[in-house]
Design an enzyme around this catalytic site. Structure first.
Site, PDB file in Angstrom:
ATOM      1  N   PRO A   1      53.479  43.155   3.170  1.00  0.00           N
ATOM      2  CA  PRO A   1      54.214  44.081   2.544  1.00  0.00           C
ATOM      3  C   PRO A   1      55.424  42.618   1.657  1.00  0.00           C
ATOM      4  CG  PRO A   1      54.172  44.977   4.153  1.00  0.00           C
ATOM      5  CD  PRO A   1      53.444  44.301   4.192  1.00  0.00           C
ATOM      6  N   GLU A   2      56.114  42.349   0.756  1.00  0.00           N
ATOM      7  CA  GLU A   2      57.382  42.078   0.862  1.00  0.00           C
ATOM      8  C   GLU A   2      58.474  42.327  -0.710  1.00  0.00           C
ATOM      9  OE1 GLU A   2      58.051  39.247   1.565  1.00  0.00           O
ATOM     10  OE2 GLU A   2      55.938  38.148   2.420  1.00  0.00           O
TER      11      GLU A   2
ATOM     12  N   HIS B   1      44.886  54.115  11.560  1.00  0.00           N
ATOM     13  CA  HIS B   1      46.857  53.684  12.053  1.00  0.00           C
ATOM     14  C   HIS B   1      47.575  54.653  11.341  1.00  0.00           C
ATOM     15  CE1 HIS B   1      44.497  50.141  14.242  1.00  0.00           C
ATOM     16  NE2 HIS B   1      43.431  50.451  13.212  1.00  0.00           N
TER      17      HIS B   1
ATOM     18  N   ARG C   1      48.579  46.981  12.230  1.00  0.00           N
ATOM     19  CA  ARG C   1      49.515  45.724  13.799  1.00  0.00           C
ATOM     20  C   ARG C   1      50.538  46.081  14.164  1.00  0.00           C
ATOM     21  NH1 ARG C   1      49.271  40.017  11.115  1.00  0.00           N
ATOM     22  NH2 ARG C   1      49.589  39.331  13.504  1.00  0.00           N
TER      23      ARG C   1
ATOM     24  N   ARG D   1      73.589  21.789   3.797  1.00  0.00           N
ATOM     25  CA  ARG D   1      73.101  22.183   5.374  1.00  0.00           C
ATOM     26  C   ARG D   1      71.919  20.997   4.838  1.00  0.00           C
ATOM     27  NH1 ARG D   1      73.575  28.218   5.463  1.00  0.00           N
ATOM     28  NH2 ARG D   1      71.345  28.299   6.459  1.00  0.00           N
TER      29      ARG D   1
END
Ligand SMILES: [Zn+2]
Length: 270
Positions: free
Chosen positions: A2-3, A91, A109, A151
């Protein structure tokens, strides 16, 4: 995984069902997530009314008068609204029960979390150091330009750093860099102001488009076996290594960068 768009879609999917409702019970079947679910969580949350739900990065914040529940979906977590009597599956690790309905968390997970925060939630150590939200006016080309100065790390790595900007996951980093015509391996400091204008615009575009597509899946947040919210989308480079670039038709190059799949066009991205 999931983003940000999935978390935003989750927020919009669950909110209308539980907002302003009172927690009647908390059922924890498996407390060992990424961090243990607090043992006294039921006592802390019971009888409290859910005042607001918000998102910060990929965290969901459920705000109550006495504190906030912080939920992260980890690698494989999902939330859905169910009828409280519906039996859990293997789950389904916790339910936040609001009378006859419940918010049920499934996570094969177990990299997600459910924590209880007292005080100002945005000052909690998990949230305090997060960069700006990509879809707000705080994330500007000038901001990115300043953050890239001096950077030497690759630009892809920099935009995936949640201290720089939150919610730009691997897929979105690949896609937005392609659209902006910038090589993922390029040193961040080498980006011009024009590059930053393009990249910020395209990061916002890919995230917003994904949220808009997710909007069509909102009904999936209610009901039994739901696998809600992880929408398929049409991608220009991610998952297309070796295939023809949609712009110049040369084969896209796939490399590993920081252990993440990185795909780009040697010809179109500079
Ligand atoms: Zn190309």
């Amino acid at each position: 995984m999931p983003e940000l768009p999935e978390v935003e879609t989750t927020l919009r999917g669950i909110s209308p069902h539980i907002l302003k409702r009172k927690v009647t019970a908390v059922t924890v079947r498996q407390p060992r997530l990424r961090w243990p679910i607090p043992e006294n969580l039921a006592a802390l949350m019971q009888h409290q009314t859910l005042l607001n739900i918000s998102r910060r990065g990929k965290y969901l914040l459920l705000q109550f008068a006495q504190g906030s529940a912080l939920i992260h979906l980890g690698m494989s977590g999902s939330l859905r609204i169910i009828k409280t009597i519906e039996p859990p599956m293997v789950h389904d690790h916790f339910d936040l029960v609001f009378g006859d309905i419940a918010l049920r968390y499934c996570d094969p997970r177990r990299f997600g979390c459910l924590l209880w925060l007292e005080g100002e939630p945005l000052e909690h150590s998990l949230l305090a150091h997060l960069g700006p939200e990509p879809l707000t006016d705080d994330f500007t080309a000038e901001y990115l330009f300043q953050r890239t100065r001096k950077r030497s790390q690759p630009i892809k790595q920099l935009i995936m750093d949640s201290k720089v900007v939150v919610g730009v996951g691997n897929i979105y980093a690949n896609e937005s860099l392609f659209m902006a015509g910038i090589k993922p391996i390029r040193k961040a400091a080498s980006l011009t102001r024009k590059n930053c204008v393009d990249l910020v615009r395209d990061i916002k575009f890919v995230l917003q488009r994904s949220i808009d597509q997710g909007g069509t899946t909102l009904r999936d947040f209610v009901g039994g076996d739901g696998k809600p919210g992880y929408f398929q989308q049409k991608l220009l480079v991610y998952g297309r290594g070796g295939k023809a670039c949609s712009n110049c038709e040369k084969p896209l190059k796939e490399i590993r960068m920081n252990d993440r799949t990185t795909v780009y066009c040697v010809n179109c991205q500079r």
